[in-house]
Design an enzyme around this catalytic site. Structure first.
Site, PDB file in Angstrom:
ATOM      1  CD  GLU A 139      -2.922  -0.719  -0.145  1.00 44.83           C
ATOM      2  OE1 GLU A 139      -3.233   0.444  -0.490  1.00 44.83           O
ATOM      3  OE2 GLU A 139      -3.227  -1.727  -0.809  1.00 44.83           O
ATOM      4  NE  ARG A 143      16.917   8.249 -25.022  1.00 40.82           N
ATOM      5  CZ  ARG A 143      16.705   9.239 -25.869  1.00 40.82           C
ATOM      6  NH1 ARG A 143      16.408  10.436 -25.409  1.00 40.82           N
ATOM      7  NH2 ARG A 143      16.797   9.041 -27.165  1.00 40.82           N
TER       8      ARG A 143
END
Ligand SMILES: C[S@@+](CC[C@H](N)C(=O)[O-])C[C@H]1O[C@@H](n2cnc3c(N)ncnc32)[C@H](O)[C@@H]1O
Length: 264
Positions: free
Chosen positions: A125, A163
């Protein structure tokens, strides 16, 4: 740049280190990834990291004490590795949560230029709120949906940051034309063959301008496709680009002629 990841499932990260352009970021040491399996910081025979929620209700909650021990170990390791923890140098603790700030390219750029981060992957949760209140600097969401854990959001963030590291993409200009880099969506791309046969006997051809060899016209065509796509799909980005002064007079004329978005 160093990222530390606190997770119950470190095995989910290994494949990401071994494939694609981002692999280069890890091989070249541009990104260092240190995984911290949360169970290593649990106590007792069962190495429990979760317990039932106070107040009742379904599901389990990740307990604060194992997380605090893991975080202490991360901080100690970062100091030992010479990663500053003083003001301005301390890597932020990022907790992935659907309640957080939506991940976008601006945040990715910010992180890509910083000292790295400690990434905290929730499960069940979620995490005891007291740990979040004490330690978390930023909560980051991948979007308005619920995943079963924070590992995929962590991988998404790592991929996007990797990247942007210099030398990771073979063509340095590559990410500069990506969506969001200049505030707009990317233009469409085409490759061989020039004529793609259709089932009805016709062909789908590559737009002629891309075969013209005329760099100026190609750049303008790409800019216009980018503007058009953004105006149709993300008028909010057009409004932001306009407010930031990133639209030229030529851009504005093109958008006016499109007649698909509210005029400035
Ligand atoms: C089942 S989710 C808990 C969802 C939480 N009870 C709620 O409704 O906000 C378990 C964990 O997955 C991660 N998670 C799920 N959806 C996410 C999202 N959209 N963005 C970032 N993390 C997410 C979080 O780390 C979260 O603690």
């Amino acid at each position: 740049m160093r990222f530390d990841v606190i997770t119950l499932f470190p095995e989910l990260f290994a494949p990401h280190l071994e494939v694609g352009v981002t692999r280069r970021a890890y091989v070249d040491g541009k990104l260092q990834l240190q995984l911290w399996p949360l169970r290593d910081f649990a106590e007792g025979n069962y190495r429990r990291v979760d317990d039932r929620p106070f107040g009742g209700g379904p599901g389990m909650v990740m307990m604060a004490p194992p997380l605090e021990r893991a975080l202490d170990a991360v901080h100690a390791a970062r100091v030992q590795a010479g990663e500053g923890t003083g003001a301005g140098h301390r890597a932020p603790l990022i907790h992935f949560s659907p309640t957080g700030r939506r991940l976008d390219q601006a945040l990715v750029r910010e992180l890509a230029a910083g000292p790295g981060a400690v990434l905290l992957c929730g499960r069940y949760e979620g995490i005891d709120q007291r740990f979040i209140d004490r330690h978390v600097d930023m909560e980051v969401s991948l979007g308005d949906f619920v995943l079963s854990g924070g590992e995929l959001p962590a991988l998404v963030l790592l991929d996007a940051v990797a990247r942007l590291q210099p030398g990771v993409l073979q063509d340095a200009a590559s990410h500069q034309q990506d969506s969001f880099e200049d505030g707009l969506l990317d233009c469409p791309h085409y490759s061989r063959p020039e004529q793609l046969p259709r089932a009805d006997g016709g062909v789908d051809a590559v737009p002629q301008v891309l075969l013209s060899g005329h760099h100026g016209r190609i750049a303008r065509w790409r800019r216009e496709r980018s503007l058009e796509l953004t105006a149709r799909r993300r008028p909010d980005l057009i409004a932001a680009a306009r407010a930031a002064g990133r639209l030229s007079r030529e851009d504005e004329r093109f958008l006016q002629a499109l007649d698909i978005e509210p005029k400035p």
